[in-house]
Design a protein around this motif. Structure first.
Motif, PDB file in Angstrom:
ATOM      1  N   LEU A  79       0.816  -1.210   0.000  1.00 31.19           N
ATOM      2  CA  LEU A  79       0.000   0.000   0.000  1.00 31.19           C
ATOM      3  C   LEU A  79       0.849   1.259   0.000  1.00 31.19           C
ATOM      4  N   SER A  80       1.966   1.231   0.702  1.00 28.86           N
ATOM      5  CA  SER A  80       2.803   2.427   0.780  1.00 28.86           C
ATOM      6  C   SER A  80       3.437   2.776  -0.563  1.00 28.86           C
ATOM      7  N   THR A  81       3.479   1.821  -1.481  1.00 31.01           N
ATOM      8  CA  THR A  81       3.987   2.073  -2.830  1.00 31.01           C
ATOM      9  C   THR A  81       2.861   2.398  -3.800  1.00 31.01           C
ATOM     10  N   VAL A  82       1.805   1.592  -3.799  1.00 31.60           N
ATOM     11  CA  VAL A  82       0.763   1.719  -4.819  1.00 31.60           C
ATOM     12  C   VAL A  82      -0.072   2.977  -4.627  1.00 31.60           C
ATOM     13  N   VAL A  83      -0.345   3.382  -3.394  1.00 33.85           N
ATOM     14  CA  VAL A  83      -1.165   4.585  -3.178  1.00 33.85           C
ATOM     15  C   VAL A  83      -0.494   5.832  -3.762  1.00 33.85           C
ATOM     16  N   PRO A  84       0.791   6.098  -3.497  1.00 35.20           N
ATOM     17  CA  PRO A  84       1.436   7.239  -4.168  1.00 35.20           C
ATOM     18  C   PRO A  84       1.487   7.106  -5.690  1.00 35.20           C
ATOM     19  N   VAL A  85       1.620   5.866  -6.188  1.00 32.70           N
ATOM     20  CA  VAL A  85       1.599   5.657  -7.637  1.00 32.70           C
ATOM     21  C   VAL A  85       0.256   6.113  -8.207  1.00 32.70           C
ATOM     22  N   LEU A  86      -0.833   5.799  -7.521  1.00 34.70           N
ATOM     23  CA  LEU A  86      -2.157   6.237  -7.984  1.00 34.70           C
ATOM     24  C   LEU A  86      -2.287   7.756  -7.908  1.00 34.70           C
ATOM     25  N   GLY A  87      -1.669   8.360  -6.899  1.00 36.88           N
ATOM     26  CA  GLY A  87      -1.651   9.824  -6.849  1.00 36.88           C
ATOM     27  C   GLY A  87      -0.921  10.413  -8.034  1.00 36.88           C
ATOM     28  N   ARG A  97      -7.731  15.434  -7.014  1.00 35.63           N
ATOM     29  CA  ARG A  97      -8.641  14.921  -5.976  1.00 35.63           C
ATOM     30  C   ARG A  97      -9.962  14.418  -6.574  1.00 35.63           C
ATOM     31  N   PRO A  98      -9.917  13.342  -7.310  1.00 36.47           N
ATOM     32  CA  PRO A  98     -11.154  12.774  -7.843  1.00 36.47           C
ATOM     33  C   PRO A  98     -11.964  12.104  -6.733  1.00 36.47           C
ATOM     34  N   HIS A  99     -13.216  11.831  -7.012  1.00 39.80           N
ATOM     35  CA  HIS A  99     -13.940  10.832  -6.238  1.00 39.80           C
ATOM     36  C   HIS A  99     -13.342   9.484  -6.612  1.00 39.80           C
ATOM     37  N   VAL A 100     -13.472   8.499  -5.728  1.00 39.69           N
ATOM     38  CA  VAL A 100     -12.937   7.186  -6.047  1.00 39.69           C
ATOM     39  C   VAL A 100     -13.900   6.109  -5.575  1.00 39.69           C
ATOM     40  N   ALA A 101     -14.053   5.085  -6.400  1.00 41.23           N
ATOM     41  CA  ALA A 101     -14.791   3.887  -6.022  1.00 41.23           C
ATOM     42  C   ALA A 101     -13.902   2.688  -6.308  1.00 41.23           C
ATOM     43  N   LEU A 105      -9.565  -5.334  -3.441  1.00 46.70           N
ATOM     44  CA  LEU A 105      -8.282  -4.623  -3.360  1.00 46.70           C
ATOM     45  C   LEU A 105      -8.474  -3.160  -3.720  1.00 46.70           C
ATOM     46  N   GLY A 106      -9.253  -2.880  -4.756  1.00 47.39           N
ATOM     47  CA  GLY A 106      -9.501  -1.503  -5.149  1.00 47.39           C
ATOM     48  C   GLY A 106     -10.214  -0.718  -4.067  1.00 47.39           C
ATOM     49  N   GLY A 107     -11.088  -1.380  -3.294  1.00 44.09           N
ATOM     50  CA  GLY A 107     -11.752  -0.704  -2.184  1.00 44.09           C
ATOM     51  C   GLY A 107     -10.775  -0.343  -1.082  1.00 44.09           C
ATOM     52  N   LEU A 108      -9.853  -1.246  -0.785  1.00 51.84           N
ATOM     53  CA  LEU A 108      -8.803  -0.951   0.188  1.00 51.84           C
ATOM     54  C   LEU A 108      -7.948   0.220  -0.275  1.00 51.84           C
ATOM     55  N   LEU A 109      -7.550   0.208  -1.540  1.00 50.01           N
ATOM     56  CA  LEU A 109      -6.757   1.319  -2.077  1.00 50.01           C
ATOM     57  C   LEU A 109      -7.547   2.628  -2.022  1.00 50.01           C
ATOM     58  N   ALA A 110      -8.851   2.554  -2.309  1.00 53.20           N
ATOM     59  CA  ALA A 110      -9.687   3.753  -2.259  1.00 53.20           C
ATOM     60  C   ALA A 110      -9.700   4.343  -0.846  1.00 53.20           C
ATOM     61  N   LEU A 111      -9.824   3.487   0.158  1.00 50.03           N
ATOM     62  CA  LEU A 111      -9.825   3.964   1.544  1.00 50.03           C
ATOM     63  C   LEU A 111      -8.472   4.575   1.916  1.00 50.03           C
ATOM     64  N   LYS A 112      -7.397   3.971   1.445  1.00 46.49           N
ATOM     65  CA  LYS A 112      -6.069   4.534   1.712  1.00 46.49           C
ATOM     66  C   LYS A 112      -5.884   5.884   1.010  1.00 46.49           C
TER      67      LYS A 112
END
Length: 276
Positions: A79-87, A97-101, A105-112
């Motif tokens: 998570l510490s790698t993939v979340v900044p990648v999505l940013g 700052r989009p909305h996210v759904a 796994l995608g739900g976990l990433l959305a919450l992060k």
């Protein structure tokens, strides 16, 4: 509109280029869609048109899944790698700052992403990370079994199975409550996506220590769970509500783990209500 975007990500060894595939449709406030492990952006096809009528929808193939390249050597799928990648992906797409759904796994990433204040709202459909250790082992064992089956079956057998309602159930009933509703072409494509996902093993390995216990304050959050989820039981939604007390907890009657297929109208409405 199908597309692919390349952007730079940083590591201690320097700058690297990553390419991510996505599908974009509609107009309005931006809405990022994140699929589950072993899937691809097409998991969202049943709800794309309804969402695109009101939002600028961007459904992505996560790194190492679908048509997106895997993370460069030396990058973990945690998570510490993939979340900044999505940013960084959002920046490359010109989205702030989009909305996210997200689903699973995608739900976990959305919450992060919500926790990191990178998004405006979060809709998490059966998000990972609210399991007991026994529930996690069961889910991971089931996913490994699905992956093994997808890799073991020759393509002609997959195509033959996908051509019948019973065959589609055999291939996908773990994640869909109504697998017969999936088209044969969709079932073949998602079985191949699971087989060919280069990020699968590393993502599953990184998830062994994941347990989501943080609040996600100051933004709208909806946790939605299918009543017929066979992979992550719906009781995990109660734990999610306990961790995120301000979240709205929604039951999705008759839906499985990937609810977008089982009740597209309901899922689209839940997402649009959260992102309004």
């Amino acid at each position: 509109m199908a597309g692919q975007v390349s952007f730079s990500i940083e590591s201690p060894t320097g700058s690297h280029t990553l390419s991510v595939a996505y599908e974009r449709a509609g107009a309005g406030e931006p809405l990022l869609l994140l699929h589950g492990i072993g899937h691809h952006w097409q998991a969202w096809q049943p709800v794309m048109s309804a969402l695109a009528a009101e939002r600028d929808v961007i459904a992505v193939d996560l790194p190492g899944f679908g048509r997106s390249a895997g993370l460069p050597d030396g990058f973990a799928y945690d998570l510490s790698t993939v979340v900044p990648v999505l940013g960084s992906l959002c920046e490359a797409l010109g989205v702030e700052r989009p909305h996210v759904a997200g689903n699973s796994l995608g739900g976990l990433l959305a919450l992060k992403l919500g926790r990191a204040k990178l998004v405006r709202s979060v809709t998490a459909l059966s998000p990972a990370g609210f399991w007991t250790e026994g529930e996690r082992r069961y889910a991971f064992g089931t996913l490994r079994g699905m992956r093994y089956g997808a890799r073991a079956l020759p393509l002609p057998v997959i195509e033959r199975l996908a051509g019948t309602s019973a065959g589609r159930a055999a291939l996908t009933s773990t994640i869909y409550a109504r697998p017969g509703w999936r088209s044969p072409e969709s079932v073949v494509a998602e079985t191949l996506a699971l087989r060919e996902a280069t990020g699968f093993a590393a993502t599953l390995s990184a998830g062994r220590s994941v347990l989501f216990t943080d609040d996600v304050p100051d933004i709208p959050v909806t946790i939605a769970w299918g009543s017929r989820d066979r992979l992550l039981p719906r009781r995990q939604g109660v734990r999610a509500k306990q961790a995120i007390p301000g979240a709205r907890l929604v039951r999705l009657p008759g839906c499985g783990h990937v609810p977008m297929n089982d009740d597209p109208a309901l899922v689209a409405r839940v997402i649009l209500d959260t992102s309004s």
